[in-house]
Design a protein around this motif. Structure first.
Motif, PDB file in Angstrom:
ATOM      1  N   ALA A  64       0.864  -1.183   0.000  1.00 38.90           N
ATOM      2  CA  ALA A  64       0.000   0.000   0.000  1.00 38.90           C
ATOM      3  C   ALA A  64       0.895   1.224   0.000  1.00 38.90           C
ATOM      4  CB  ALA A  64      -0.919   0.012   1.228  1.00 38.90           C
ATOM      5  N   ILE A  65       0.365   2.321  -0.523  1.00 40.27           N
ATOM      6  CA  ILE A  65       1.135   3.561  -0.505  1.00 40.27           C
ATOM      7  C   ILE A  65       0.153   4.708  -0.297  1.00 40.27           C
ATOM      8  CG2 ILE A  65       1.163   3.716  -3.040  1.00 40.27           C
ATOM      9  CD1 ILE A  65       4.039   4.916  -2.685  1.00 40.27           C
ATOM     10  N   ASP A  66       0.222   5.345   0.861  1.00 40.69           N
ATOM     11  CA  ASP A  66      -0.708   6.399   1.266  1.00 40.69           C
ATOM     12  C   ASP A  66      -0.143   7.742   0.834  1.00 40.69           C
ATOM     13  OD1 ASP A  66      -2.448   8.127   2.449  1.00 40.69           O
ATOM     14  OD2 ASP A  66      -2.255   7.326   4.476  1.00 40.69           O
ATOM     15  N   THR A  67      -0.819   8.379  -0.119  1.00 48.16           N
ATOM     16  CA  THR A  67      -0.362   9.673  -0.629  1.00 48.16           C
ATOM     17  C   THR A  67      -1.291  10.814  -0.228  1.00 48.16           C
ATOM     18  OG1 THR A  67      -1.590   9.382  -2.708  1.00 48.16           O
ATOM     19  CG2 THR A  67       0.676   8.531  -2.622  1.00 48.16           C
ATOM     20  N   ALA A  68      -2.275  10.543   0.620  1.00 48.92           N
ATOM     21  CA  ALA A  68      -3.295  11.549   0.938  1.00 48.92           C
ATOM     22  C   ALA A  68      -2.674  12.792   1.577  1.00 48.92           C
ATOM     23  CB  ALA A  68      -4.356  10.954   1.858  1.00 48.92           C
ATOM     24  N   ALA A  69      -1.800  12.596   2.543  1.00 53.12           N
ATOM     25  CA  ALA A  69      -1.200  13.751   3.223  1.00 53.12           C
ATOM     26  C   ALA A  69      -0.350  14.568   2.261  1.00 53.12           C
ATOM     27  CB  ALA A  69      -0.364  13.274   4.408  1.00 53.12           C
ATOM     28  N   ALA A  70       0.344  13.892   1.389  1.00 52.65           N
ATOM     29  CA  ALA A  70       1.175  14.612   0.418  1.00 52.65           C
ATOM     30  C   ALA A  70       0.311  15.393  -0.558  1.00 52.65           C
ATOM     31  CB  ALA A  70       2.061  13.624  -0.334  1.00 52.65           C
ATOM     32  N   ARG A  71      -0.777  14.803  -1.033  1.00 56.40           N
ATOM     33  CA  ARG A  71      -1.640  15.485  -1.986  1.00 56.40           C
ATOM     34  C   ARG A  71      -2.346  16.680  -1.356  1.00 56.40           C
ATOM     35  NH1 ARG A  71      -2.447  12.548  -6.647  1.00 56.40           N
ATOM     36  NH2 ARG A  71      -1.762  10.362  -6.586  1.00 56.40           N
ATOM     37  N   ALA A  72      -2.520  16.638  -0.057  1.00 55.97           N
ATOM     38  CA  ALA A  72      -3.217  17.720   0.629  1.00 55.97           C
ATOM     39  C   ALA A  72      -2.358  18.963   0.819  1.00 55.97           C
ATOM     40  CB  ALA A  72      -3.726  17.228   1.989  1.00 55.97           C
ATOM     41  N   VAL A  73      -1.080  18.850   0.600  1.00 54.95           N
ATOM     42  CA  VAL A  73      -0.189  19.997   0.782  1.00 54.95           C
ATOM     43  C   VAL A  73      -0.454  21.018  -0.321  1.00 54.95           C
ATOM     44  CG1 VAL A  73       2.215  20.758   0.808  1.00 54.95           C
ATOM     45  CG2 VAL A  73       1.568  18.616   1.930  1.00 54.95           C
ATOM     46  N   ARG A  74      -0.605  22.252   0.057  1.00 58.30           N
ATOM     47  CA  ARG A  74      -0.868  23.307  -0.919  1.00 58.30           C
ATOM     48  C   ARG A  74       0.318  23.440  -1.888  1.00 58.30           C
ATOM     49  NH1 ARG A  74      -2.314  29.638   0.567  1.00 58.30           N
ATOM     50  NH2 ARG A  74      -2.622  30.346  -1.598  1.00 58.30           N
ATOM     51  N   GLY A  75       0.026  23.457  -3.165  1.00 59.40           N
ATOM     52  CA  GLY A  75       1.076  23.572  -4.173  1.00 59.40           C
ATOM     53  C   GLY A  75       1.481  22.249  -4.783  1.00 59.40           C
ATOM     54  N   VAL A  76       0.973  21.135  -4.257  1.00 63.53           N
ATOM     55  CA  VAL A  76       1.275  19.834  -4.860  1.00 63.53           C
ATOM     56  C   VAL A  76       0.407  19.648  -6.102  1.00 63.53           C
ATOM     57  CG1 VAL A  76       1.067  17.333  -4.576  1.00 63.53           C
ATOM     58  CG2 VAL A  76       2.089  18.722  -2.774  1.00 63.53           C
ATOM     59  N   ILE A  77       1.041  19.281  -7.201  1.00 66.61           N
ATOM     60  CA  ILE A  77       0.354  19.088  -8.478  1.00 66.61           C
ATOM     61  C   ILE A  77      -0.076  17.643  -8.643  1.00 66.61           C
ATOM     62  CG2 ILE A  77       0.616  19.221 -10.989  1.00 66.61           C
ATOM     63  CD1 ILE A  77       2.757  21.434 -10.419  1.00 66.61           C
ATOM     64  N   ASP A  78       0.792  16.713  -8.305  1.00 65.82           N
ATOM     65  CA  ASP A  78       0.470  15.301  -8.466  1.00 65.82           C
ATOM     66  C   ASP A  78       1.465  14.477  -7.663  1.00 65.82           C
ATOM     67  OD1 ASP A  78      -0.792  12.992  -9.270  1.00 65.82           O
ATOM     68  OD2 ASP A  78      -0.481  13.305 -11.419  1.00 65.82           O
ATOM     69  N   VAL A  79       1.042  13.271  -7.317  1.00 60.98           N
ATOM     70  CA  VAL A  79       1.925  12.284  -6.702  1.00 60.98           C
ATOM     71  C   VAL A  79       1.864  11.041  -7.576  1.00 60.98           C
ATOM     72  CG1 VAL A  79       2.492  10.930  -4.673  1.00 60.98           C
ATOM     73  CG2 VAL A  79       1.489  13.215  -4.397  1.00 60.98           C
ATOM     74  N   LEU A  80       2.988  10.698  -8.160  1.00 58.85           N
ATOM     75  CA  LEU A  80       3.045   9.575  -9.094  1.00 58.85           C
ATOM     76  C   LEU A  80       3.508   8.323  -8.350  1.00 58.85           C
ATOM     77  CD1 LEU A  80       3.139  12.150 -10.896  1.00 58.85           C
ATOM     78  CD2 LEU A  80       4.694  10.923 -12.404  1.00 58.85           C
ATOM     79  N   THR A  81       2.757   7.254  -8.477  1.00 59.00           N
ATOM     80  CA  THR A  81       3.121   5.962  -7.895  1.00 59.00           C
ATOM     81  C   THR A  81       2.841   4.869  -8.921  1.00 59.00           C
ATOM     82  OG1 THR A  81       0.954   5.362  -6.992  1.00 59.00           O
ATOM     83  CG2 THR A  81       2.329   6.853  -5.655  1.00 59.00           C
ATOM     84  N   HIS A  82       3.179   3.648  -8.568  1.00 55.61           N
ATOM     85  CA  HIS A  82       2.919   2.535  -9.488  1.00 55.61           C
ATOM     86  C   HIS A  82       1.428   2.271  -9.637  1.00 55.61           C
ATOM     87  CE1 HIS A  82       2.596   0.487  -5.598  1.00 55.61           C
ATOM     88  NE2 HIS A  82       1.921  -0.462  -6.215  1.00 55.61           N
ATOM     89  N   GLU A  83       0.629   2.766  -8.709  1.00 51.18           N
ATOM     90  CA  GLU A  83      -0.804   2.529  -8.760  1.00 51.18           C
ATOM     91  C   GLU A  83      -1.518   3.462  -9.740  1.00 51.18           C
ATOM     92  OE1 GLU A  83      -1.468   1.009  -4.143  1.00 51.18           O
ATOM     93  OE2 GLU A  83      -1.874   3.111  -4.666  1.00 51.18           O
ATOM     94  N   SER A  84      -0.890   4.597 -10.071  1.00 49.74           N
ATOM     95  CA  SER A  84      -1.611   5.616 -10.834  1.00 49.74           C
ATOM     96  C   SER A  84      -0.890   6.088 -12.087  1.00 49.74           C
ATOM     97  CB  SER A  84      -1.857   6.834  -9.932  1.00 49.74           C
ATOM     98  OG  SER A  84      -0.605   7.371  -9.480  1.00 49.74           O
ATOM     99  N   THR A  85       0.307   5.608 -12.348  1.00 53.13           N
ATOM    100  CA  THR A  85       1.122   6.181 -13.414  1.00 53.13           C
ATOM    101  C   THR A  85       1.264   5.214 -14.578  1.00 53.13           C
ATOM    102  OG1 THR A  85       2.372   7.360 -11.723  1.00 53.13           O
ATOM    103  CG2 THR A  85       3.354   7.240 -13.923  1.00 53.13           C
ATOM    104  N   PRO A  86       1.060   5.679 -15.806  1.00 57.38           N
ATOM    105  CA  PRO A  86       1.282   4.803 -16.962  1.00 57.38           C
ATOM    106  C   PRO A  86       2.725   4.297 -16.987  1.00 57.38           C
ATOM    107  CG  PRO A  86       0.192   6.848 -17.614  1.00 57.38           C
ATOM    108  CD  PRO A  86       0.622   7.028 -16.191  1.00 57.38           C
ATOM    109  N   ALA A  87       2.880   3.030 -17.221  1.00 55.06           N
ATOM    110  CA  ALA A  87       4.212   2.442 -17.171  1.00 55.06           C
ATOM    111  C   ALA A  87       5.022   2.797 -18.423  1.00 55.06           C
ATOM    112  CB  ALA A  87       4.110   0.922 -17.046  1.00 55.06           C
ATOM    113  N   MET A  88       6.301   3.031 -18.222  1.00 57.09           N
ATOM    114  CA  MET A  88       7.219   3.173 -19.344  1.00 57.09           C
ATOM    115  C   MET A  88       7.456   1.800 -19.960  1.00 57.09           C
ATOM    116  SD  MET A  88      10.093   5.718 -17.671  1.00 57.09           S
ATOM    117  CE  MET A  88      10.163   4.833 -16.089  1.00 57.09           C
ATOM    118  N   LYS A  89       7.995   1.801 -21.149  1.00 51.62           N
ATOM    119  CA  LYS A  89       8.417   0.541 -21.738  1.00 51.62           C
ATOM    120  C   LYS A  89       9.649   0.043 -20.972  1.00 51.62           C
ATOM    121  CE  LYS A  89       6.710   1.628 -26.363  1.00 51.62           C
ATOM    122  NZ  LYS A  89       5.630   0.626 -26.356  1.00 51.62           N
ATOM    123  N   PRO A  90       9.806  -1.247 -20.802  1.00 47.59           N
ATOM    124  CA  PRO A  90      10.955  -1.760 -20.034  1.00 47.59           C
ATOM    125  C   PRO A  90      12.256  -1.515 -20.774  1.00 47.59           C
ATOM    126  CG  PRO A  90       9.756  -3.563 -21.049  1.00 47.59           C
ATOM    127  CD  PRO A  90       8.939  -2.337 -21.287  1.00 47.59           C
TER     128      PRO A  90
END
Length: 757
Positions: A64-90
């Motif tokens: 699990a990876i909890d990004t809620a506190a980070a996203r709540a910080v004023r000025g944060v645009i996005d938090v990229l993790t393996h759960e939400s980010t399109p994968a690059m080619k290997p």
């Protein structure tokens, strides 16, 4: 059209005006005035900033990876993790058929997997409006893990090492005769075990990337040692045409191998820019460099030498264990120098490697040779003690006439001259051969020597040379400038070849839109680029000569092309000639251009052909004096002289700087540098310049460097690479001087107080 030409031959007739001179670096004013901009200094509208989140376990999965506190910080645009980010080619599997496939620092598909492969692996990226906001929000990301068993202790795992595989470029083993039997029968022998610690890159400019997407077109400001391979790698990973990527890297604040591969910071900056649609800058903190950029492997080495009473070697054995990461890295060429240094009839060399759950190792100034020469040159010194022989005399008695293993000729090797000159200049004759016999007040004084060795390599480069009507000569090649004077020396070469003043030469470099240059690694960039510049200039001169011989009224009409010389701003033969301005005006041209293109197939054929004929290498002799406090065992290096056989020296000023820089880095290896890794969890525990100890001014004496300046007949302009030979042998010279001062052999780097007390 009639041409007005010079009535008399110009006064200057020297064939070479600039090569060999101590010319100031042409990028010096830009760097000293702040005009030079590095990767993290380019501004774009709506520029966003990224920071990494690092794993805190050595191996496992993210549950699990909890990004809620980070996203709540004023000025944060996005938090990229393996759960939400399109994968690059290997990344591709490394292959000698496509050398660019080797540029990947690791095989990890960052943010495309929940797997953790080392303690410090990036597992999330925070993008925010300011760098401070990004770093703060990154500290609030909370991952949870399923930990898996991990192997992180090199000492505990080294017995699992397996023989390292040889490659087309580097051989990992060699046998000649029966070295174990010869060692057992030798009247005199030493059999020693050495160890060297992991070390980390600490370039003055930490890794940084500024990435901007425009549709499928990418502009990347990046400090890199390998523009063309990085470009190809990014095109593959992001599925875009290679021509749609432009990498700008005009200035690099130090590399030493650490910027020769594509690491997580670069990939994740480009990924973050694509996902957010913003220009993104990711400048690694010093700590993040330790966690995401590979360094030098730890090693253990055995060196055993057998000799007759007169010092002639009968057996030479050098074996090693180094480590890689499970996701990348390669075994280092630790025994490479030992293949060529001494004329032993029986030789056994073997490199072994063990995989650990640590960040992949990578190139670090003279990878393999720097730590391999520490062991070999320390063992030779110890054999000299056992024989009661001067260590220089022992080396000279075993100086080979041809390569000890393959029998090839040396493409120029004047190590005897280097030692003779160094001994005279250093005052070696004043050395008392007894251990601990020399003093300066309370200080114990020791003197040591060691041999420097690094192969001379050459790859391929494409170069364009353009002569403009105004008289400017433009050299275009995607070279890398990391502080060593790359553009300056190529300008010197081009100025001499075309016979123009140096101030009229402009070198364009550091841009993937330019003809592709070589990587800046393996001490090969200068020779490789020089070959391209020489070929392009020769082609340009042929074109200009043809124009001059055809131009109406030209004094060179009917002249044999072989008699035409390019000098003093024009073409001359038999006391007559015309300037380039006159020539281009007569030809109705605003410029004339010539291009040569590098060929991978031609490079490989030349490399394999020449390897069968010659052994090419820069060599040298290090002379070190130390003072050791007998009460505290504090070691101070008080004098240093290095004498090098490095072929033609193109620029005396930049060459001296390169050689001194290598020696200073070697002093750090000898006395202080050590990346401390917690064996329980693989965590780097000293990821900062306050706890990773580098040499400072007080640790470095005045360093004298000299060279023989004898051209290598089988290298462009007779030059050899000098960026890495300076560090080889340095640690051994220090250890040998400490042995002379104290009588104690330290075989475990770095040489710290506890090992002498």
């Amino acid at each position: 059209m009639s041409i007005k030409y010079a009535e008399a031959e110009p006064a200057t007739t020297d064939a070479t005006k600039y090569v060999g001179r101590a010319v100031d670096r042409i990028d010096g004013p830009a760097k000293t005035t702040g005009e030079a901009r590095f990767a993290a200094e380019y501004s774009y509208p709506d520029l966003a900033y990224a920071a990494l989140v690092h794993a805190t376990i050595p191996r496992g999965r993210i549950t699990a990876i909890d990004t809620a506190a980070a996203r709540a910080v004023r000025g944060v645009i996005d938090v990229l993790t393996h759960e939400s980010t399109p994968a690059m080619k290997p990344p591709p599997k490394p292959s000698v058929l496509d050398l660019s496939s080797m540029v990947a620092g690791t095989s990890v598909n960052y943010l495309g997997t929940d797997e953790v492969h080392w303690n410090g692996q990036p597992i999330a990226v925070v993008v925010a409006e300011t760098p401070e906001t990004a770093r703060y929000a990154a500290s609030l990301v909370r991952p949870a893990y399923q930990e898996l068993p991990a192997a992180t202790d090199f000492e505990a795992e080294k017995h699992h090492a397996v023989p390292q595989k040889s490659s087309l470029i580097s051989e990992a083993s060699a046998n000649k005769g029966d070295a174990p039997a010869a060692l057992a029968a030798a009247p005199y022998a030493v059999d020693l075990t050495f160890s060297t610690p992991p070390q980390s890159h600490n370039a003055i400019e930490p890794h940084a990337s500024t990435a901007v997407w425009d549709g499928d077109r990418l502009t990347l400001h990046e400090g890199t040692q390998n523009i063309p391979w990085t470009r190809r790698h990014l095109a593959l990973r992001f599925g875009v045409p290679e021509k749609g990527i432009r990498i700008l890297s005009p200035y690099v604040g130090g590399g030493f191998g650490g910027k020769g591969s594509v690491w997580a910071g670069t990939l994740l900056a480009v990924l973050a820019a694509r996902v957010t649609g913003r220009a993104v800058r990711l400048a690694l903190t010093r700590e993040s460099v330790y966690h995401t950029v590979g360094g030098r492997t730890a090693s253990t080495q055995r060196v055993a030498l057998g000799a007759e009473a007169d010092g002639r070697l009968t057996a030479l054995i050098h074996t090693s264990v180094s480590r890689t990461g499970r996701t990348g890295g390669s075994g280092e060429q630790i025994t490479a120098g030992s293949r060529h240094l001494y004329a032993a009839p029986n030789i056994h060399l073997q490199q072994n490697v063990v995989q650990l759950d640590l960040l992949a190792n990578t190139f670090m100034r003279a990878p393999g040779e720097s730590i391999g020469t520490f062991a070999m040159e320390s063992a030779v010194d110890e054999l000299a003690w056992k024989l009661g022989m001067d260590p220089i005399e022992l080396r000279m008695r075993n100086e080979p006439e041809r390569d000890p293993l393959g029998g090839q000729e040396f493409s120029g090797r004047r190590l005897r001259e280097a030692y003779a000159l160094g001994a005279e200049r250093f005052g070696w004759h004043a050395r008392d051969p007894r251990a601990g016999a020399m003093r300066d007040g309370k200080w114990l004084v020791g003197m040591g020597v060691a041999t420097a060795y690094h192969p001379s390599l050459q790859m391929m480069a494409s170069v364009t040379v353009r002569l403009e009507a105004a008289g400017t000569l433009v050299v275009r090649c995607g070279l890398h400038e990391m502080g060593m004077g790359t553009a300056t020396v190529q300008a010197q070469i081009a100025a001499d070849e075309m016979g123009v003043p140096l101030e009229q030469v402009r070198v364009e470099y550091g841009d993937s839109d330019l003809p592709p240059g070589p990587q800046a690694g393996g001490s090969m960039q200068t020779a490789t680029a020089a070959a391209g510049v020489l070929a392009a200039c020769a082609k340009l001169k042929r074109t200009l000569t043809g124009l001059a011989r055809r131009a109406p009224g030209s004094p060179l009409r009917g002249t044999r092309p072989a008699d035409v010389q390019a000098r003093d701003g024009g073409l001359y033969a038999g006391g007559r000639g015309l300037t380039y301005k006159e020539l281009l005006s007569a030809a109705g041209r605003d410029h004339v251009e010539a291009e040569v293109k590098g060929s991978t197939l031609a490079f490989m054929a030349k490399f394999l052909r020449e390897r069968r004929k010659w052994v090419k290498a820069a060599t040298g002799a290090h002379f070190c004096e130390v003072r050791v406090d007998p009460d505290t065992m504090e070691v101070r290096v008080s004098r240093w002289l290095g004498v090098f056989d490095a072929g033609t020296i193109i620029n005396a000023r930049t060459a001296a700087s390169q050689l001194r820089g290598g020696i200073v880095m070697g002093l750090g290896m000898a006395l202080s540098e050590h990346t401390l890794i917690d064996p329980r969890n693989g965590r780097v525990v000293n990821p900062s310049l306050s706890e990773y100890h580098l040499p400072v001014h007080a640790d470095v004496p005045h360093i004298d460097v000299e060279w023989l300046n004898e051209p290598d007949p089988n290298m462009p302009l007779g030059l050899r690479g000098i960026g890495e030979v300076g560090i080889t042998g340095v640690a051994a010279a220090v250890a040998n001087a400490v042995r002379h001062a104290t009588g104690k052999r330290v075989a475990d780097l770095p040489i710290t107080l506890d090992k002498l007390l």
